[in-house]
Design a protein around this motif. Structure first.
Motif, mmCIF file in Angstrom:
data_model
loop_
_atom_site.group_PDB
_atom_site.id
_atom_site.type_symbol
_atom_site.label_atom_id
_atom_site.label_comp_id
_atom_site.label_asym_id
_atom_site.label_seq_id
_atom_site.Cartn_x
_atom_site.Cartn_y
_atom_site.Cartn_z
ATOM 1 N N VAL A 354 37.262 28.445 2.340
ATOM 2 C CA VAL A 354 36.807 28.273 3.721
ATOM 3 C C VAL A 354 37.994 28.329 4.682
ATOM 4 O O VAL A 354 37.907 28.908 5.776
ATOM 5 N N GLU A 355 39.099 27.761 4.292
ATOM 6 C CA GLU A 355 40.285 27.789 5.141
ATOM 7 C C GLU A 355 40.765 29.224 5.355
ATOM 8 O O GLU A 355 41.189 29.589 6.465
ATOM 9 N N GLU A 356 40.681 30.046 4.312
ATOM 10 C CA GLU A 356 41.124 31.432 4.427
ATOM 11 C C GLU A 356 40.121 32.298 5.190
ATOM 12 O O GLU A 356 40.512 33.277 5.821
ATOM 13 N N GLN A 357 38.839 31.957 5.098
ATOM 14 C CA GLN A 357 37.812 32.814 5.678
ATOM 15 C C GLN A 357 37.147 32.174 6.904
ATOM 16 O O GLN A 357 35.963 32.360 7.141
ATOM 17 N N ARG A 358 37.921 31.418 7.676
ATOM 18 C CA ARG A 358 37.362 30.826 8.890
ATOM 19 C C ARG A 358 36.891 31.905 9.866
ATOM 20 O O ARG A 358 35.897 31.714 10.576
ATOM 21 N N ARG A 369 38.698 38.424 5.723
ATOM 22 C CA ARG A 369 40.089 38.701 5.371
ATOM 23 C C ARG A 369 40.197 39.128 3.916
ATOM 24 O O ARG A 369 39.423 38.683 3.073
ATOM 25 N N PRO A 370 41.156 39.979 3.591
ATOM 26 C CA PRO A 370 41.384 40.305 2.179
ATOM 27 C C PRO A 370 41.809 39.055 1.410
ATOM 28 O O PRO A 370 42.632 38.265 1.885
ATOM 29 N N LEU A 397 26.518 27.577 0.717
ATOM 30 C CA LEU A 397 25.588 27.694 1.828
ATOM 31 C C LEU A 397 26.343 27.485 3.134
ATOM 32 O O LEU A 397 26.931 26.420 3.364
ATOM 33 N N THR A 398 26.331 28.505 3.974
ATOM 34 C CA THR A 398 27.031 28.479 5.250
ATOM 35 C C THR A 398 26.030 28.736 6.378
ATOM 36 O O THR A 398 24.895 29.172 6.127
ATOM 37 N N PRO A 399 26.407 28.506 7.628
ATOM 38 C CA PRO A 399 25.510 28.861 8.738
ATOM 39 C C PRO A 399 25.171 30.343 8.787
ATOM 40 O O PRO A 399 24.194 30.723 9.430
ATOM 41 N N PHE A 409 35.964 37.182 -2.064
ATOM 42 C CA PHE A 409 37.150 37.858 -2.598
ATOM 43 C C PHE A 409 36.914 39.359 -2.524
ATOM 44 O O PHE A 409 35.860 39.864 -2.938
ATOM 45 N N SER A 410 37.887 40.083 -2.005
ATOM 46 C CA SER A 410 37.770 41.537 -1.920
ATOM 47 C C SER A 410 39.156 42.140 -1.811
ATOM 48 O O SER A 410 40.117 41.483 -1.408
ATOM 49 N N SER A 411 39.223 43.414 -2.185
ATOM 50 C CA SER A 411 40.486 44.147 -2.086
ATOM 51 C C SER A 411 40.775 44.484 -0.632
ATOM 52 O O SER A 411 39.957 44.239 0.255
#
Length: 483
Positions: A354-358, A369-370, A397-399, A409-411
């Motif tokens: 969650v911290e990386e994908q805010r 983000r990658p 589960l997110t909004p 996770f993705s390239s």
């Protein structure tokens, strides 16, 4: 050869039973974990659920009026019919009392029953359905044997696989000739559902088209297509089909519409179906401007050591019962510790994601983000395999919806500005561009590549095609409406 004795120091990792159990619990899904917990509770005497104080201690004694009402009800039941002093051990209450009141059903029971009836369909199986039709069909004794053999060989999808081997087996078992078996097969293929007993997809579609009224629009063209040009039908190549069948494109479109309405798996409606629901392992909410992560409490049952059995353990006693109690105590402690370690690892990994994908949570898929497993592993100081196990079959589960943890996770792809862009973000951009395209002039993969380049994303045409196919979107010539 001279033998000698030496001392050497070294480090090695030993997979203890406790470590093995912790690794196994970490990679389990929520459903598998619940089954594992129930199995541990059933097999370990010292393991129990932590549900607070026992109900017997907290339950207040009934009021005198309630006790009197219960005694009156018991006397009334006794007056309706005396219970015999001697009853067989397998006797039922219905054998003694003629008019027992129906058991009371709570609202929760009614809701559960309605849910099961709405989501679980128990119908007659395909084989039973076909056998019922075979019993009333005008078969003689020999034909009935062949028909039963054929029906038994039909799979759940409604097909007869490996026809050559099956035919040889019928000839060997029943002494039937090929013409005789195929004659019975033609009769079986007339059973409901239409298309059952087909030996391949083309025959299945042909049987369904032949069962239609003769004046069905597009039926004749569709019959020719599935019989002679099934490969082109699968590719939906209208131009090639029109040329091969020597028919106008309008007839081909009409025939393809009819073929699309057919059932390629005639046995599938007879399979039991239960709706499957995914319960999230992690909840993500925004509170006071910050994204917070919490575990689903339904997936975290509280367990504890049974104090009664633990008090029976004596260290100096080496009897068989004491050894069993000590073993159960050790296994219970291992299980509780492994369960707590699993929850802690899952929460830490989810928080890091969650911290990386805010940006994704704030702005959507195009802001993804990658991210790779190694990034999370380095942040938390754990191994990549641990992150992989913690994210396997787990859902968040997110909004913005319910996502598998692997989704985040993705390239990455290089941008023209020297940065990187997530493959998930590129897929979202492609989806947006296709949704906004002119239906009469759909965007080709090369055009999509050029439009992405204008947005600073340098992606080759074949990469665009791969991402488009991953989204389940057809190519441009298939997105173009018929003329």
């Amino acid at each position: 050869m001279k033998s000698s004795l030496g001392l050497r120091l070294g480090q090695s990792l030993t997979m203890t039973p406790a470590l093995q159990q912790a690794i196994r619990l970490l990679q389990l899904s929520s459903l598998d974990l619940q089954q594992e917990i129930e199995q541990a509770l059933d097999s370990n005497l010292l393991l129990e659920r932590d549900e607070g104080e026992s109900a017997g201690e907290d339950t207040p004694a009934p009021e005198p009026a309630e006790a009197a009402a219960e005694q009156t009800a018991a006397l009334e039941l006794r007056e309706d019919g005396d219970i015999p002093e001697e009853m067989p051990v397998d006797a039922a209450w219905d054998d003694v009392f003629d008019d027992l009141p129906a058991p009371a059903r709570s609202g929760d029971d009614e809701e559960l029953r309605d849910f099961l009836e709405a989501n679980l369909r128990r119908s007659t199986g395909l084989h039973e359905h076909l056998l019922d039709q075979a019993r009333v069909a005008p078969f003689d004794e020999r034909q009935a044997q062949i028909a039963e053999f054929l029906i038994d060989a039909i799979d759940e999808e409604g097909y007869l696989r490996n026809w050559t081997e099956l035919l040889a087996e019928i000839e060997r078992a029943l002494g039937a000739h090929t013409e005789e078996v195929e004659a019975v097969l033609c009769l079986v293929q007339e059973f409901d559902p239409i298309g059952v007993g087909a030996r391949d997809l083309g025959e299945c579609l042909r049987l369904q088209i032949e069962a239609m009224p003769a004046r069905t629009p597009g039926a004749q063209t569709a019959l020719r297509l599935v019989t002679e040009h099934l490969a082109l039908v699968a590719r939906r190549d209208v131009a090639a089909l029109a040329k091969a069948a020597d028919r106008p494109a309008e007839d081909i479109h009409q025939a393809l519409t009819l073929i699309k309405a057919l059932q390629p798996h005639p046995g599938r409606p007879f399979q039991s179906h239960e709706s499957e629901y995914i319960s999230p392992d992690v909840f993500v909410l925004k509170r006071n401007g910050r994204w917070t992560v919490s575990l689903n409490p339904e997936h975290m049952p509280r367990l504890r050591i049974n104090s009664h059995y633990q008090g029976l353990i004596r260290r100096a006693d080496t009897s068989r019962d004491q050894q069993m109690l000590k073993q159960h105590l050790q296994e219970a402690r291992y299980f509780i510790n492994s369960l707590e370690a699993r929850n802690e690892t899952l929460l830490r990994v989810a928080q890091s994601i969650v911290e990386e994908q805010r940006a994704f949570l704030d702005y959507g898929p195009e802001a993804m983000r990658p991210l790779v497993l190694r990034d999370i592993a380095e942040q938390l100081g754990i191994h990549e395999s641990t992150v992989s196990r913690a994210t396997a079959n787990k859902y968040m589960l997110t909004p913005r919806g319910l996502f598998e943890l692997k989704y985040f996770f993705s390239s990455h792809v290089q941008t023209t500005g020297g940065g990187v862009c997530s493959a998930t973000a590129i897929q979202a951009m492609i989806k947006r561009l296709i949704a906004a395209e002119d239906p009469a002039r759909p965007l080709s993969d090369a055009t999509l590549s050029e439009l992405l380049l204008k947005e600073g994303i340098q992606v080759a045409r074949r990469t665009v095609a791969k991402y488009r196919e991953g989204l389940g979107l057809p190519p441009s010539h298939e997105r173009k409406p018929p003329a």
